[in-house]
Design an enzyme around this catalytic site. Structure first.
Site, short mmCIF file in Angstrom:
data_model
loop_
_atom_site.label_atom_id
_atom_site.label_comp_id
_atom_site.label_asym_id
_atom_site.label_seq_id
_atom_site.Cartn_x
_atom_site.Cartn_y
_atom_site.Cartn_z
N SER A 134 -16.45 23.46 31.03
CA SER A 134 -15.56 23.40 32.16
C SER A 134 -16.41 22.91 33.37
O SER A 134 -16.92 21.92 33.39
CB SER A 134 -15.20 25.11 32.45
OG SER A 134 -14.37 25.13 33.60
N ASP A 180 -4.45 23.88 28.87
CA ASP A 180 -5.43 24.20 29.84
C ASP A 180 -4.87 24.27 31.33
O ASP A 180 -4.47 23.16 31.67
CB ASP A 180 -6.64 23.66 29.63
CG ASP A 180 -7.74 24.09 30.15
OD1 ASP A 180 -7.47 25.31 31.21
OD2 ASP A 180 -8.95 23.96 30.03
N HIS A 240 -7.54 27.23 28.08
CA HIS A 240 -9.05 26.83 28.40
C HIS A 240 -9.96 27.27 27.59
O HIS A 240 -11.01 26.71 27.29
CB HIS A 240 -9.28 27.67 29.94
CG HIS A 240 -10.37 26.93 30.61
ND1 HIS A 240 -10.59 25.91 30.79
CD2 HIS A 240 -11.48 27.75 31.06
CE1 HIS A 240 -12.00 25.75 31.85
NE2 HIS A 240 -12.46 27.01 31.56
#
Length: 720
Positions: free
Chosen positions: A569, A655, A690
């Protein structure tokens, strides 16, 4: 794909130039066309990327299988959580061997008149149902036939009769809310789509409160649904129109008040909704106009309601003040805040919680999370008691508050360290006694004495001391022969705290030294550590990571030719940045759901969460200095003609936090510019979000893929 016995060839990514102009600067983007998620051409390209990644890593399949098996064999598959009491029930979750998801259960509590006995959890055996056990929700049954399953919230009404739950079956974190009658097992006809995290019943169970996201995936409304009515008629309790503000809510400990928080990383606002009055409207407690970053907890002292405020007013590391409820209506300048916990440059106060008798503080001290306890008696007066901190026998550990019910004489704590599997303790508020309720079992002959975690400090060019956690098998020596994996994150004031990982043992048992770089932008060393790694100081995050890597070489922990880097991320942004800054330093890089096209995303406020990111990175739309600074480090724009290391970008099609297009574009541009021969691959989960694919076994497979790629890159595939 390629001729027999020839090296796999990557898919050819078409170049369709588009121009992006801001502040007089034009950037030509050849791969922006990959953003069209519904385009058949894009879908086929993503499938080709998966095929290429599979071909490149095909020889790693036995290693992936071995790591998966190791994780599985070490894990207590049939397990359960320690029951936690709410009102007249004990709630817990079971897992069963062969099942992907948890089963949420409860059993009735009994009251003997002895508070400690009544709040002592019943002994429940893993895999053995007990008399009166009721299944609230079986995640395996809910997930059956669906490509993805995740829960966004569970809430039981105060009378214990109703369950509200929200589930996601796509991975996009947009949930469907349903209501179940726990007396009959029947579902209400009420079905509410596109719900976000967080659910709460009104005390009388006639209403359920939930949050709704806008088109940019920002929670912007809190709604009330009256059970049995058409969701189209649900009442909007509050709506937040500022695209740079996030909204959510918490229940007060007495469950009579909804605390609505609106804010960003620099300031916030709190409003209160009286849940006992269906006609009530949110009341302002502390406005964003005061530019105070804070959180609030209602508390009752000597029969009078007040609010404990954890805030940064003249206190960068936060302090705790008491605001009597009678003063809320006064103008801010006239309010008298009573100091409960003063500011400490060495201790960051993260938040508070209360029971009927005690105040709990979550603090960060010596870089790690701790819990401190104070009696409410005398709070805010000269007779106020001292904070007490439960003692443990490790230097590097994480202790967190897991549960604190208003009427309970006990609070629930969780404890872990890098080599101590998670423990659950009950702490007696009356005398400080700690009772161990559970330690997560680890099979396969795991012995913590075989491993060691130590804290070291790297020194940055500007003199900043960067914490480094070095984990390894005890027998390894700093003799410059070890393969090393360096992990980092460094954004949003998130701290990489000590925590046990079964999967990580598969790396350590192959002789890898696992180092965590606690770089600026995180929260390990207080608020200033975060402030010095955001906006126009963001590059400190990247140079800190490189400096930590160099420290590991200088200290003898790393073979300079066998170092890999890992991050996800915002940590994926870190991976992209260090790949440009120091490509020769790393043999391989794994970037998980990486935020590598940061400038493109934040320049488009219509994209998910972009406007919310302005408080983290700055606003490049309006500020030319921010634009130039971001362009100088954003990984996608700074790819050059150098020998890049072996790189794997791991992402998910659905995501909503970091769109798949970012790693897709990044990988294409890396291949275009790299002068080296190492493969650059992208693995995309076509049904994930995610966090990747759902289900614990799928999660283990994902981790095994990442670790096999790293171990193969480091030449450390055999167990030592």
């Amino acid at each position: 794909m390629s001729p027999t016995n020839a090296a796999p060839t990557p898919p050819v990514t078409a170049k369709i130039p588009t121009e992006r102009t801001h502040h007089g600067d034009t950037f030509v983007d050849d791969y922006e066309w990959l953003r069209e998620k519904e385009s058949p051409q894009v879908v086929e390209h993503l499938k080709a990327e998966n095929a290429y990644a599979e071909a490149v890593t095909e020889h790693q399949a036995p290693l992936r299988d071995a790591i998966f098996t190791e994780i599985k064999e070490r894990t207590e598959e049939t397990d359960l959580s320690v029951p936690a009491r709410k009102r007249g029930w004990w709630y817990f979750a079971r897992t069963a061997e062969g099942s992907q998801y948890a089963i949420h259960c409860r059993v009735a509590a009994t009251d003997s008149g002895d508070p400690v006995a009544d709040w002592t959890p019943p002994v429940i055996e893993a895999g053995v149902a007990i008399n009166g056990e009721q299944v609230l929700l079986d995640g395996n049954a809910e997930a059956e036939g669906k490509p993805f399953f995740a829960l966004g919230g569970l809430s039981v009404s105060e009378d214990g009769n109703l369950l509200a739950y929200a589930q996601d079956n796509a991975g996009d974190e947009r949930f469907t809310l349903r209501i179940k009658d726990l007396r009959t097992g029947e579902l209400f006809p009420d079905v509410i789509e596109n719900v976000f995290y967080g659910l709460a019943f009104s005390p009388d169970a006639t209403r359920v409160y939930y949050t709704v996201v806008d088109d940019s995936w920002r929670p912007h409304q809190i709604k009330a649904h009256v059970l049995g009515t058409d969701p189209a008629t649900d009442t909007v309790i509050i709506q937040e129109d500022d695209p740079g503000m996030w909204m959510g809510f918490d229940l007060s400990q007495d469950r009579c008040e909804l605390l609505i928080g609106i804010g960003n990383s620099e300031y916030s606002e709190t409003r209160s909704l009286d849940l006992t009055d269906a006609a009530a409207e949110p009341r302002m407690l502390l406005s964003r106009a005061e530019h105070i970053l804070h959180s609030m907890d209602p508390v009752v002292l000597d029969g009078a309601r007040g609010y404990l405020i954890t805030h940064d007013r003249d206190a960068p590391n936060n302090m705790v003040s008491l605001l009597p409820a009678a003063q809320v209506a006064l103008p801010y300048a006239q309010q008298q805040w009573i100091t409960i916990v003063g500011h400490d440059e060495a201790v960051k106060v993260e938040g508070t919680a209360v029971t009927a008798t005690h105040l709990m503080l979550s603090v960060r001290k010596d870089t790690t999370e701790r819990v401190q306890i104070m009696p409410l008696a005398g709070l805010g007066t000269p007779t106020q008691g001292e904070a007490v901190e439960p003692g443990f026998d490790e230097e590097l550990y994480t202790c967190a508050l897991a549960n604190a019910e208003l009427d309970s004489p006990l609070i629930r704590l969780t404890y872990t360290s890098d080599f101590t599997p998670p423990r659950v303790y009950d702490y007696a508020l009356a005398d400080g006694t700690l009772t161990l309720r559970k330690q997560t079992p680890v099979h396969g002959g795991y012995d913590p004495a075989n491993y060691l975690a130590t804290r070291e400090w790297a020194v940055a060019a500007d003199g900043a001391r960067i914490p480094v956690t070095v984990m390894r098998r005890r027998e390894l020596q700093p003799d410059s022969t070890n393969p090393v994996l360096v992990y980092g994150y460094g954004s949003y004031e998130a701290s990489m705290d000590p925590a046990f990982s079964i999967a990580r043992l598969s790396l350590l048992d192959r002789g890898v030294v696992f180092a965590v770089a606690h770089v600026r932008g995180g929260g390990e060393v207080g608020r200033s550590w975060y402030e010095n790694g955001k906006k126009l100081a963001k590059k400190n995050t990247f140079t800190d990571f490189v400096r930590v890597t160099e420290h590991l070489i200088e200290a003898g922990w790393a073979d300079p030719a066998r170092i890999a880097a890992l991050g996800g991320s915002a940590g994926g942004l870190l991976m992209g940045a260090v790949a440009n800054l120091a490509p020769a330093l790393y043999a391989g890089i794994v970037a998980q759901v990486p935020f590598v096209d940061a400038l493109t995303s934040i320049l488009d406020p219509e994209l998910p969460l972009s406007a919310l990111e302005w408080e983290e990175w700055g606003n490049p739309i309006e500020d030319s200095e921010v634009y130039a600074y971001m362009k100088s480090y954003s990984p996608y724009e700074n790819i050059t003609a150098v020998d890049y290391p072996k790189i794997a970008a791991v992402t998910s099609l659905n995501d909503t936090r970091v769109l798949y297009v970012e790693p897709a574009k990044w990988v294409a541009r890396l291949r275009e510019f790299s002068t080296g021969s190492e493969p650059i691959v992208m693995k995309i989960e076509m049904d994930g979000g995610h966090g990747g694919a759902s289900g614990r076994y799928e999660g283990w497979k994902t981790r095994a893929w990442d670790y096999a790629f790293i171990l193969d890159t480091l030449g450390a595939t055999a167990r030592i």
